[in-house]
Design a protein around this motif. Structure first.
Motif, short mmCIF file in Angstrom:
data_model
loop_
_atom_site.label_atom_id
_atom_site.label_comp_id
_atom_site.label_asym_id
_atom_site.label_seq_id
_atom_site.Cartn_x
_atom_site.Cartn_y
_atom_site.Cartn_z
N SER A 16 -54.05 -107.56 5.07
CA SER A 16 -54.82 -106.32 5.01
C SER A 16 -54.56 -105.47 6.25
O SER A 16 -54.22 -105.99 7.32
N LEU A 17 -54.72 -104.18 6.07
CA LEU A 17 -54.69 -103.23 7.17
C LEU A 17 -55.72 -102.15 6.90
O LEU A 17 -56.00 -101.84 5.73
N ARG A 18 -56.23 -101.55 7.95
CA ARG A 18 -57.07 -100.38 7.80
C ARG A 18 -56.45 -99.23 8.59
O ARG A 18 -56.30 -99.33 9.81
N LEU A 19 -56.12 -98.19 7.87
CA LEU A 19 -55.57 -96.99 8.50
C LEU A 19 -56.70 -96.00 8.77
O LEU A 19 -57.68 -95.94 8.03
N SER A 20 -56.51 -95.24 9.83
CA SER A 20 -57.46 -94.19 10.18
C SER A 20 -56.75 -92.84 10.20
O SER A 20 -55.57 -92.76 10.56
N CYS A 21 -57.50 -91.82 9.86
CA CYS A 21 -57.02 -90.44 9.95
C CYS A 21 -58.08 -89.66 10.71
O CYS A 21 -59.15 -89.37 10.17
N ALA A 22 -57.79 -89.36 11.97
CA ALA A 22 -58.73 -88.64 12.82
C ALA A 22 -58.42 -87.15 12.74
O ALA A 22 -57.28 -86.73 12.95
N ALA A 23 -59.45 -86.36 12.44
CA ALA A 23 -59.26 -84.93 12.21
C ALA A 23 -59.93 -84.11 13.31
O ALA A 23 -60.95 -84.52 13.88
N SER A 24 -59.35 -82.96 13.58
CA SER A 24 -59.94 -82.04 14.54
C SER A 24 -59.49 -80.62 14.22
O SER A 24 -58.51 -80.41 13.50
N GLY A 25 -60.23 -79.66 14.73
CA GLY A 25 -59.84 -78.26 14.58
C GLY A 25 -60.39 -77.55 13.36
O GLY A 25 -60.05 -76.40 13.12
N PHE A 26 -61.22 -78.23 12.60
CA PHE A 26 -61.85 -77.60 11.45
C PHE A 26 -63.17 -78.33 11.16
O PHE A 26 -63.44 -79.38 11.73
N THR A 27 -63.96 -77.75 10.27
CA THR A 27 -65.25 -78.34 9.92
C THR A 27 -65.01 -79.49 8.96
O THR A 27 -64.97 -79.31 7.74
N PHE A 28 -64.87 -80.65 9.51
CA PHE A 28 -64.44 -81.83 8.75
C PHE A 28 -65.32 -82.09 7.54
O PHE A 28 -64.81 -82.42 6.47
N ASP A 29 -66.62 -81.93 7.70
CA ASP A 29 -67.57 -82.27 6.64
C ASP A 29 -67.34 -81.45 5.37
O ASP A 29 -67.79 -81.84 4.29
N ASP A 30 -66.66 -80.33 5.48
CA ASP A 30 -66.53 -79.41 4.35
C ASP A 30 -65.30 -79.67 3.47
O ASP A 30 -65.13 -79.00 2.45
N TYR A 31 -64.45 -80.61 3.87
CA TYR A 31 -63.16 -80.73 3.20
C TYR A 31 -62.85 -82.13 2.68
O TYR A 31 -63.18 -83.14 3.31
N ALA A 32 -62.19 -82.13 1.52
CA ALA A 32 -61.65 -83.37 0.99
C ALA A 32 -60.39 -83.75 1.77
O ALA A 32 -59.69 -82.90 2.31
N ILE A 33 -60.12 -85.03 1.83
CA ILE A 33 -58.95 -85.55 2.51
C ILE A 33 -58.20 -86.47 1.55
O ILE A 33 -58.82 -87.24 0.81
N ASN A 34 -56.89 -86.35 1.57
CA ASN A 34 -56.03 -87.19 0.72
C ASN A 34 -55.19 -88.13 1.58
O ASN A 34 -54.76 -87.76 2.68
#
Length: 116
Positions: A16-34
């Motif tokens: 198993s592995l867990r990948l992370s995607c750290a976001a910045s520069g926009f209102t993260f709560d408002d957007y879907a991520i793929n």
């Protein structure tokens, strides 16, 4: 806007592995991520998507029942939990966000290698 993937590496089949995607520069709560994957010599493939409210959607039969997506809006991070990994899961994993006016932004990717 910035997306930074991490957590990739070399793992044996069945692991198993867990990948992370750290976001910045926009209102993260408002957007879907793929999450996408690009295997060697193949086109980039859409795997899973998570809505702003946390609703997840499986987009690839190849990972159903093995991969799950989640998000922590307090940390501006989306996760991809990958279980029962197979050699064919090897590839570069990317996260993406789409903006109506700005278009798509991608992270730089993180390499996952599954050995037999």
């Amino acid at each position: 806007v910035q997306l930074v993937e991490s957590g990739g590496g070399l793992v044996q089949a069945g692991g198993s592995l867990r990948l992370s995607c750290a976001a910045s520069g926009f209102t993260f709560d408002d957007y879907a991520i793929n999450w996408f994957r690009q295997a060697p010599g193949k086109e980039r493939e859409s795997l899973l998507c998570i809505s702003s409210s946390g609703h997840s959607m499986d987009l690839a039969d190849s990972v159903k029942g093995r991969f799950t997506i989640s998000r922590d809006n307090a940390k501006n991070t989306v996760y991809l939990q990958m279980n029962s990994l197979k050699p064919e899961d090897t590839g570069v994993y990317y996260c993406k966000v789409d903006f109506r006016l700005l278009g798509a932004y991608w992270g730089q990717g993180t390499q996952v290698t599954v050995s037999t």
